[in-house]
Design a protein around this motif. Structure first.
Motif, PDB file in Angstrom:
ATOM      1  N   MET A  24      14.810 -12.064  23.795  1.00  0.00           N
ATOM      2  CA  MET A  24      13.469 -11.533  23.622  1.00  0.00           C
ATOM      3  C   MET A  24      13.481 -10.136  23.012  1.00  0.00           C
ATOM      4  N   VAL A  25      14.513  -9.366  23.310  1.00  0.00           N
ATOM      5  CA  VAL A  25      14.621  -8.027  22.724  1.00  0.00           C
ATOM      6  C   VAL A  25      14.895  -8.143  21.228  1.00  0.00           C
ATOM      7  N   ARG A  26      15.826  -9.027  20.861  1.00  0.00           N
ATOM      8  CA  ARG A  26      16.136  -9.207  19.441  1.00  0.00           C
ATOM      9  C   ARG A  26      14.931  -9.750  18.678  1.00  0.00           C
ATOM     10  N   ILE A  27      14.233 -10.698  19.289  1.00  0.00           N
ATOM     11  CA  ILE A  27      13.038 -11.250  18.636  1.00  0.00           C
ATOM     12  C   ILE A  27      11.961 -10.180  18.498  1.00  0.00           C
ATOM     13  N   ALA A  28      11.844  -9.318  19.509  1.00  0.00           N
ATOM     14  CA  ALA A  28      10.841  -8.254  19.456  1.00  0.00           C
ATOM     15  C   ALA A  28      11.121  -7.287  18.301  1.00  0.00           C
ATOM     16  N   VAL A  29      12.393  -6.999  18.072  1.00  0.00           N
ATOM     17  CA  VAL A  29      12.745  -6.123  16.953  1.00  0.00           C
ATOM     18  C   VAL A  29      12.347  -6.766  15.629  1.00  0.00           C
ATOM     19  N   GLY A  30      12.715  -8.044  15.459  1.00  0.00           N
ATOM     20  CA  GLY A  30      12.372  -8.741  14.226  1.00  0.00           C
ATOM     21  C   GLY A  30      10.872  -8.899  14.052  1.00  0.00           C
ATOM     22  N   ALA A  31      10.169  -9.212  15.128  1.00  0.00           N
ATOM     23  CA  ALA A  31       8.718  -9.384  15.042  1.00  0.00           C
ATOM     24  C   ALA A  31       8.033  -8.072  14.695  1.00  0.00           C
ATOM     25  N   SER A  32       8.558  -6.965  15.218  1.00  0.00           N
ATOM     26  CA  SER A  32       7.975  -5.662  14.898  1.00  0.00           C
ATOM     27  C   SER A  32       8.110  -5.344  13.418  1.00  0.00           C
ATOM     28  N   ALA A  33       9.283  -5.615  12.853  1.00  0.00           N
ATOM     29  CA  ALA A  33       9.474  -5.380  11.419  1.00  0.00           C
ATOM     30  C   ALA A  33       8.573  -6.294  10.595  1.00  0.00           C
ATOM     31  N   TRP A  34       8.432  -7.530  11.018  1.00  0.00           N
ATOM     32  CA  TRP A  34       7.584  -8.497  10.304  1.00  0.00           C
ATOM     33  C   TRP A  34       6.115  -8.092  10.337  1.00  0.00           C
ATOM     34  N   LEU A  35       5.628  -7.748  11.524  1.00  0.00           N
ATOM     35  CA  LEU A  35       4.233  -7.326  11.652  1.00  0.00           C
ATOM     36  C   LEU A  35       3.985  -6.024  10.911  1.00  0.00           C
ATOM     37  N   GLY A  36       4.981  -5.144  10.920  1.00  0.00           N
ATOM     38  CA  GLY A  36       4.836  -3.899  10.167  1.00  0.00           C
ATOM     39  C   GLY A  36       4.694  -4.156   8.676  1.00  0.00           C
ATOM     40  N   PHE A  37       5.473  -5.106   8.155  1.00  0.00           N
ATOM     41  CA  PHE A  37       5.357  -5.438   6.727  1.00  0.00           C
ATOM     42  C   PHE A  37       4.001  -6.058   6.421  1.00  0.00           C
ATOM     43  N   LEU A  38       3.560  -6.993   7.245  1.00  0.00           N
ATOM     44  CA  LEU A  38       2.265  -7.622   7.000  1.00  0.00           C
ATOM     45  C   LEU A  38       1.135  -6.599   7.054  1.00  0.00           C
ATOM     46  N   GLY A  39       1.184  -5.707   8.033  1.00  0.00           N
ATOM     47  CA  GLY A  39       0.162  -4.684   8.106  1.00  0.00           C
ATOM     48  C   GLY A  39       0.181  -3.763   6.897  1.00  0.00           C
ATOM     49  N   TYR A  40       1.387  -3.432   6.446  1.00  0.00           N
ATOM     50  CA  TYR A  40       1.550  -2.549   5.280  1.00  0.00           C
ATOM     51  C   TYR A  40       0.944  -3.165   4.027  1.00  0.00           C
ATOM     52  N   VAL A  41       1.316  -4.408   3.712  1.00  0.00           N
ATOM     53  CA  VAL A  41       0.853  -4.987   2.447  1.00  0.00           C
ATOM     54  C   VAL A  41      -0.618  -5.403   2.520  1.00  0.00           C
ATOM     55  N   LEU A  42      -1.081  -5.831   3.676  1.00  0.00           N
ATOM     56  CA  LEU A  42      -2.463  -6.302   3.755  1.00  0.00           C
ATOM     57  C   LEU A  42      -3.451  -5.142   3.837  1.00  0.00           C
ATOM     58  N   LEU A  43      -3.153  -4.152   4.652  1.00  0.00           N
ATOM     59  CA  LEU A  43      -4.074  -3.024   4.772  1.00  0.00           C
ATOM     60  C   LEU A  43      -4.073  -2.156   3.517  1.00  0.00           C
ATOM     61  N   LEU A  44      -2.880  -1.761   3.065  1.00  0.00           N
ATOM     62  CA  LEU A  44      -2.816  -0.924   1.864  1.00  0.00           C
ATOM     63  C   LEU A  44      -3.193  -1.713   0.619  1.00  0.00           C
ATOM     64  N   GLY A  45      -2.845  -2.998   0.593  1.00  0.00           N
ATOM     65  CA  GLY A  45      -3.195  -3.814  -0.561  1.00  0.00           C
ATOM     66  C   GLY A  45      -4.696  -3.961  -0.716  1.00  0.00           C
ATOM     67  N   ALA A  46      -5.393  -4.196   0.408  1.00  0.00           N
ATOM     68  CA  ALA A  46      -6.850  -4.311   0.345  1.00  0.00           C
ATOM     69  C   ALA A  46      -7.472  -2.987  -0.091  1.00  0.00           C
ATOM     70  N   ARG A  47      -6.955  -1.887   0.406  1.00  0.00           N
ATOM     71  CA  ARG A  47      -7.496  -0.581   0.041  1.00  0.00           C
ATOM     72  C   ARG A  47      -7.220  -0.235  -1.417  1.00  0.00           C
ATOM     73  N   ALA A  48      -6.080  -0.722  -1.950  1.00  0.00           N
ATOM     74  CA  ALA A  48      -5.696  -0.383  -3.319  1.00  0.00           C
ATOM     75  C   ALA A  48      -6.538  -1.081  -4.368  1.00  0.00           C
ATOM     76  N   ARG A  49      -7.315  -2.075  -3.982  1.00  0.00           N
ATOM     77  CA  ARG A  49      -8.117  -2.802  -4.972  1.00  0.00           C
ATOM     78  C   ARG A  49      -9.052  -1.877  -5.734  1.00  0.00           C
ATOM     79  N   GLY A  50      -9.584  -0.879  -5.067  1.00  0.00           N
ATOM     80  CA  GLY A  50     -10.513   0.015  -5.740  1.00  0.00           C
ATOM     81  C   GLY A  50      -9.929   1.374  -6.031  1.00  0.00           C
ATOM     82  N   HIS A  51      -8.597   1.468  -6.047  1.00  0.00           N
ATOM     83  CA  HIS A  51      -7.960   2.759  -6.278  1.00  0.00           C
ATOM     84  C   HIS A  51      -8.355   3.303  -7.645  1.00  0.00           C
ATOM     85  N   PRO A  52      -8.880   4.548  -7.718  1.00  0.00           N
ATOM     86  CA  PRO A  52      -9.438   5.038  -8.976  1.00  0.00           C
ATOM     87  C   PRO A  52      -8.439   5.611  -9.952  1.00  0.00           C
ATOM     88  N   THR A  53      -7.236   5.892  -9.519  1.00  0.00           N
ATOM     89  CA  THR A  53      -6.334   6.630 -10.403  1.00  0.00           C
ATOM     90  C   THR A  53      -5.060   5.911 -10.742  1.00  0.00           C
TER      91      THR A  53
END
Length: 329
Positions: free
Chosen positions: A286-315
């Motif tokens: 469970m500890v090893r899975i938690a480490v992997g899941a944290s990295a996975w969720l971090g990547f999904l949050g990174y690309v989905l949140l920043l990706g959605a925000r970047a759609r209207g990036h002006p510069t």
């Protein structure tokens, strides 16, 4: 030819050209002026070479012309601002735009893989047909777990990194043909499905999922993204948007693919480190899975949140998957 009169007439332009070459940044008007002065200076240098015996003047003007040419043709140097823009805008925006594609790939891959695992587990003779009885027994006893400790962790991590990056590159490059991407994904379905089915049929499901989950979440997501972006490029060829020609649509999708390819290099480096150092670590599953899941969720949050925000990036041109080009710095 009156050399003094010629120098008096054009010397101001040469000095101005040298001043523009010395500036760190130029605005659009200054770039246009630099180009015009450079073109005139090259003509004037040609005239002087044919009519003037003054080596000092020729050397001085030649140096100015060469500096101007280098300024106009040299590529921009390394820029942390460009790296930051790529990480915070370009890469997540490109992944976001292809989200429907790689989410569909992930869903289909997962369903097929679990279906194959269940089929092999319920039909033990199938495993023998795929890999043989002796190989299946060896896989369950030590082969599967031993795979993660066969080599030293740094060597294993480097091998995984290059292997996965190459697989992603093939998915991205072959996407325009559609079929090769399906073949590459099917190979992975069979590999994971058969091995998982064998482990489950022998009552070792805990070992299988305990070892494959920590790194598999992030690693397979990277493969899904590459496959989805590749298929998106192929679909741009088949059904380009109405406002674009087929070539323009493929070029736009292809630029996104290049951006994603560069970004996935970092993702696969992280997944390789997890697989080489965390997956075989003597820690509770469970500890090893938690480490992997944290990295996975971090990547999904990174690309989905920043990706959605970047759609209207002006510069940022990179938000459209294009490379940010600066003519002069």
């Amino acid at each position: 030819m009156d050399l003094d009169a010629y120098v008096a007439e054009h010397g101001g332009e040469w000095r101005r050209l040298g001043q523009l070459c010395d500036r760190r940044r130029l605005d659009a008007a200054e770039v246009d002026e630099l180009v015009a002065l450079y073109q005139r200076a090259t003509t004037q240098l040609s005239v002087l070479r044919s009519r003037s015996p003054d080596p000092a003047l020729l050397a001085e003007l030649s140096q100015v012309v060469l500096r101007a040419r280098a300024r106009l043709t040299d590529r921009p140097g390394f820029s942390w601002a460009a790296v930051r823009r790529f990480v915070l805008v370009g890469f997540p925006a490109a992944v976001w735009r292809a989200a429907p594609w790689w989410c569909a790939v992930a869903t289909g891959f997962t369903l097929l893989t679990f279906t194959l695992i269940g089929f092999v587990a319920d039909n033990p003779d199938t495993a023998a047909a795929f890999i043989g009885d002796d190989e299946a027994a060896q896989l369950v006893d030590s082969g599967f777990a031993g795979y993660y400790t066969e080599f030293s962790a740094p060597t294993f991590a480097f091998h995984l990194w290059t292997h996965n990056a190459w697989l992603a590159a093939k998915c991205l490059a072959a996407g325009v043909l559609i079929v090769p991407v399906g073949y590459l994904l099917w190979q992975n379905v069979v590999n994971i499905g058969v091995v998982g089915g064998v482990m489950v049929s022998y009552g070792r499901a805990d070992v299988f999922f305990g070892l494959i989950t920590p790194h598999g979440l992030l690693e397979l997501t990277g493969v899904f993204v590459a496959a989805g972006v590749g298929l998106r490029t192929g679909w741009a060829w088949i059904a380009p948007p109405g406002q674009l020609t087929r070539g323009q649509a493929v070029a736009r999708a292809g630029r996104d693919a290049v951006v994603v390819a560069v970004g996935l290099v970092g993702l696969f480096a992280v997944s390789a480190v997890i697989e080489a150092f965390v997956t075989p670590a003597p820690l509770p599953a469970m500890v090893r899975i938690a480490v992997g899941a944290s990295a996975w969720l971090g990547f999904l949050g990174y690309v989905l949140l920043l990706g959605a925000r970047a759609r209207g990036h002006p510069t940022d041109q990179g938000a459209a998957g294009d490379v940010d080009l600066e003519v002069a710095r």
